[in-house]
Design an enzyme around this catalytic site. Sequence first.
Site, PDB file in Angstrom:
ATOM      1  N   ASP A   1       8.191  14.136  -2.394  1.00 35.56           N
ATOM      2  CA  ASP A   1       8.783  14.196  -3.735  1.00 35.56           C
ATOM      3  C   ASP A   1       7.815  13.755  -4.803  1.00 35.56           C
ATOM      4  O   ASP A   1       8.185  13.460  -5.913  1.00 35.56           O
ATOM      5  CB  ASP A   1       9.973  13.252  -3.797  1.00 35.56           C
ATOM      6  CG  ASP A   1       9.523  11.807  -3.754  1.00 35.56           C
ATOM      7  OD1 ASP A   1      10.127  10.995  -4.459  1.00 35.56           O
ATOM      8  OD2 ASP A   1       8.573  11.497  -3.030  1.00 35.56           O
TER       9      ASP A   1
ATOM     10  N   ASN B   1       8.056   8.213 -10.361  1.00 35.42           N
ATOM     11  CA  ASN B   1       6.880   8.959  -9.902  1.00 35.42           C
ATOM     12  C   ASN B   1       6.679  10.241 -10.696  1.00 35.42           C
ATOM     13  O   ASN B   1       7.643  10.796 -11.197  1.00 35.42           O
ATOM     14  CB  ASN B   1       7.034   9.310  -8.417  1.00 35.42           C
ATOM     15  CG  ASN B   1       6.601   8.163  -7.536  1.00 35.42           C
ATOM     16  OD1 ASN B   1       5.666   7.453  -7.878  1.00 35.42           O
ATOM     17  ND2 ASN B   1       7.290   7.987  -6.408  1.00 35.42           N
TER      18      ASN B   1
ATOM     19  N   CYS C   1       5.296  -0.340  -8.761  1.00 35.77           N
ATOM     20  CA  CYS C   1       5.635   0.310  -7.501  1.00 35.77           C
ATOM     21  C   CYS C   1       5.840  -0.824  -6.507  1.00 35.77           C
ATOM     22  O   CYS C   1       5.389  -1.946  -6.726  1.00 35.77           O
ATOM     23  CB  CYS C   1       4.473   1.203  -7.071  1.00 35.77           C
ATOM     24  SG  CYS C   1       4.797   2.212  -5.610  1.00 35.77           S
ATOM     25  N   HIS C   2       6.530  -0.543  -5.398  1.00 40.15           N
ATOM     26  CA  HIS C   2       6.667  -1.598  -4.383  1.00 40.15           C
ATOM     27  C   HIS C   2       5.801  -1.333  -3.154  1.00 40.15           C
ATOM     28  O   HIS C   2       5.840  -2.083  -2.194  1.00 40.15           O
ATOM     29  CB  HIS C   2       8.131  -1.793  -3.989  1.00 40.15           C
ATOM     30  CG  HIS C   2       8.853  -0.501  -3.727  1.00 40.15           C
ATOM     31  ND1 HIS C   2      10.148  -0.270  -4.083  1.00 40.15           N
ATOM     32  CD2 HIS C   2       8.431   0.644  -3.169  1.00 40.15           C
ATOM     33  CE1 HIS C   2      10.505   0.963  -3.743  1.00 40.15           C
ATOM     34  NE2 HIS C   2       9.483   1.529  -3.188  1.00 40.15           N
TER      35      HIS C   2
ATOM     36  N   HIS D   1      -0.176   4.684  -4.973  1.00 40.09           N
ATOM     37  CA  HIS D   1      -0.082   5.485  -3.739  1.00 40.09           C
ATOM     38  C   HIS D   1      -1.462   5.748  -3.137  1.00 40.09           C
ATOM     39  O   HIS D   1      -1.606   6.689  -2.327  1.00 40.09           O
ATOM     40  CB  HIS D   1       0.659   6.810  -3.968  1.00 40.09           C
ATOM     41  CG  HIS D   1       2.131   6.623  -4.207  1.00 40.09           C
ATOM     42  ND1 HIS D   1       3.027   7.658  -4.184  1.00 40.09           N
ATOM     43  CD2 HIS D   1       2.868   5.515  -4.487  1.00 40.09           C
ATOM     44  CE1 HIS D   1       4.249   7.201  -4.440  1.00 40.09           C
ATOM     45  NE2 HIS D   1       4.173   5.901  -4.635  1.00 40.09           N
TER      46      HIS D   1
ATOM     47  N   ASP E   1       2.147   3.430   0.561  1.00 37.85           N
ATOM     48  CA  ASP E   1       2.217   4.888   0.411  1.00 37.85           C
ATOM     49  C   ASP E   1       0.864   5.575   0.558  1.00 37.85           C
ATOM     50  O   ASP E   1       0.810   6.805   0.656  1.00 37.85           O
ATOM     51  CB  ASP E   1       2.820   5.239  -0.947  1.00 37.85           C
ATOM     52  CG  ASP E   1       4.227   4.697  -1.100  1.00 37.85           C
ATOM     53  OD1 ASP E   1       5.146   5.284  -0.516  1.00 37.85           O
ATOM     54  OD2 ASP E   1       4.397   3.674  -1.794  1.00 37.85           O
TER      55      ASP E   1
END
Lengths: 454, 454
Positions: A113, A148, A169-170, A198, A262
């Site tokens: 996604d 995102n 972000c986590h 990411h 990520d």
Amino acid sequence: MVQISVVGAGSVVFTGRLMVDLCLTRSLSSSTVVLADIDKKRLKMMYNLATKYAREMNTNISIKKTIDRKEALNGADFVINTVKVGGYEPTETERKLAENYGYYRGIGDRVSDYYGGIGAFHQLKLFLDLATDVEEICPDAWLIQAANPVFEGTTLISRETRAKVVGVCHGHFGYVDLLRTLGLKQENVEVRIAGFNHNIWLVDFLNNGENAYPTLDQWIEKKAAEYWKSAEYLNSPPWVAEQMSPAAVDMYRLFGLFPIGDTLRSASPWWYHIDLKTKQRWYGPTGGFDSELGWSMYLDLLKEVLEQLRVWSSDPAVALTEVYPPTYSGEQHIPFIDAIANDKEVQLQLNIPNRGTISGIPDDVVTEVPAIVGRNGIRAINMGQLPRRLMLHVMMPRMLRMEQVLQAFLDGDKKSLLLMIVEDHRTRSFEDARVLLEEQLGKSWNSEATKHYK
Amino acid sequence: MVQISVVGAGSVVFTGRLMVDLCLTRSLSSSTVVLADIDKKRLKMMYNLATKYAREMNTNISIKKTIDRKEALNGADFVINTVKVGGYEPTETERKLAENYGYYRGIGDRVSDYYGGIGAFHQLKLFLDLATDVEEICPDAWLIQAANPVFEGTTLISRETRAKVVGVCHGHFGYVDLLRTLGLKQENVEVRIAGFNHNIWLVDFLNNGENAYPTLDQWIEKKAAEYWKSAEYLNSPPWVAEQMSPAAVDMYRLFGLFPIGDTLRSASPWWYHIDLKTKQRWYGPTGGFDSELGWSMYLDLLKEVLEQLRVWSSDPAVALTEVYPPTYSGEQHIPFIDAIANDKEVQLQLNIPNRGTISGIPDDVVTEVPAIVGRNGIRAINMGQLPRRLMLHVMMPRMLRMEQVLQAFLDGDKKSLLLMIVEDHRTRSFEDARVLLEEQLGKSWNSEATKHYK
């Protein structure tokens, strides 16, 4: 007495957690929260849950709701953006179209996604509209960009508007999986992680003040093979298993630093992602977060959570603090707000314009780095140079892709969109790519994108 | 009274032309030329030809020869590097190895000899050794870098040594083919071409002071199809036909500026180069310079020229000025030397560290740009911004590849070499790439490279 406005408050991933964190943060207990979403039903549910939670927790938090974004921004000190335009369904259709042309799991950095559809158009458009509204309506507010693509989005907003933007972000908490697997205690360990969102890497890794990379190397040499046969690895959900998967070890060998969170998904090389079988070899039985198995587990989980929230919000007998225990979620939104609003200095992992933090990255490209936050704002911790091979084979290509996505968006440049698809390793012919792009743009939800990209 | 030392003087492409140009340049008629090559036989032939030519042209040019590079550098004011280490044969063998794994025409930017073998190792090593010798033996000399890869090589030397280096190429003269095809007269036309070597684009194009791009657009619209059926196009050698081929028109459409010279080869996208049939569609009947047909035409031509030179050098009855008429070759080496040595200001197309000449390219990356040369050195003409799509889809990826090649070379980094192969659009698997790299490195002429890349 701060006002926090959450845009995209219907998000089942974030909004619940943020409410818990907020209620736990006593220095923010007289805040106002404005929940905004265009989905009325979802908004009402979230509003009911939040109100009930705040009441159960005995806070003075005042909660409002609106479907009008501009109204939500009025008076905001902090704006949290968690919007996913159009939800996941269009992305799934676009993926299927792409699979007809040999793009297993669709186009776009191998992550399900990530861009939220062709050229990230819907997301970037919303980001820019929102940031422009923030500039006008609440120019002193911090815009906390959690939606995102965080890398493209935060870079875009910081370049094109005067909004005070920070990306969160986590994903960097993936290092906790690393510590658990190695048997290290979090309180003894110091980590510094840096890169692009990411696409982040374990730069500093200390245990009791000593370099802990040798401990990791030993684990790889002596224990990894066994671990990959363990029930723990084989039964973990993909987003957990990934962190210590063969993919992680291989990426570490290839690029010299251990990948975090990520990064396993979106910074991994093309040859991990040929088909489900290949993905399973690298990421375990589910094939990782973005395989057809892993991703549907995630979508199912979202549905499940949503269903639970529905039940809880409509049943007055449910004590929310029991089903949703009041412990900090680990999300960074509320700690960031608390640090700024109440000058509680804290170190967070944030996405901000690089300005020298990682050597060799331009000042106006957003990097994800450790930073000290307090009332005066954000001070990044200088991360110096990353390994040269990592820079040239992972970071710079990813940066270039970000620039391509933003250029295509800002110039409304359809040829640039097309070139991005053609340059995908899996593209069989220019004509395939051209037809696929037309098919994607031809879908009803892309009518605005079709007008935009000429 | 300048000394010009030619390293790799056995080169049949350059040395003859340079001698003609030198003999024609009366202000350099009392120069000393030192020819250096490790191939004694070839060197002797070139020495004989050069001596005879200088005598026939009634110059006072003094010609020496040596197989000792350091001796050649002694006293040099200008050093010309035209070395191709090991000749073309190893490259042909490496190409065949690569074709076994599905890399049609071999790996490396789709250009037959561009890197001169795996990782450009042999060429880069020689460049650095030579530049280091120049630093020590003739630190005030200009090092004229004509050997490929000019982009990587000139960037490497300018970063790693204090040698006064400048890269030269003749590829930009491809614009003459453009003018001829459009029916424009060279004396009325002003062009400025910029980019990286073998990746240059027609930025300014004026005819009688007016923008001539519309003339080109009209030709494309009304005459191109007919031209591509003409004997002129169909019978031209590939290096001529390429310039106005369907590839050129398509690249112009895709990237917004007209590609010049070798750009058609090495900056063209992967889908022009799938197989001979595809190449023929884009480049005409030969399939372009780098197809099996085009490249063997080039190799045959080299052999033919070499054979002619052999005959001419050994037959006292041949008047060299008749078989090799004394007209300027168009090469830039001698005009550059004349401009510096005799302060004859001239505009040339040179490869020098960018330092702001093209916007968005780092200062320490060598760009190929128009520049004014005189006794005080080189002043580039500022070229401003190139179109954004061209920058992001052609220039930056090429720059990144240059950085990867140099990093692999400087760090002796085998994984980086491997990643470059894996990232090739045609790579079918990581394992294919790994085995191919080992096979290439296993060849006898790569034993030094094998030690270097760890």
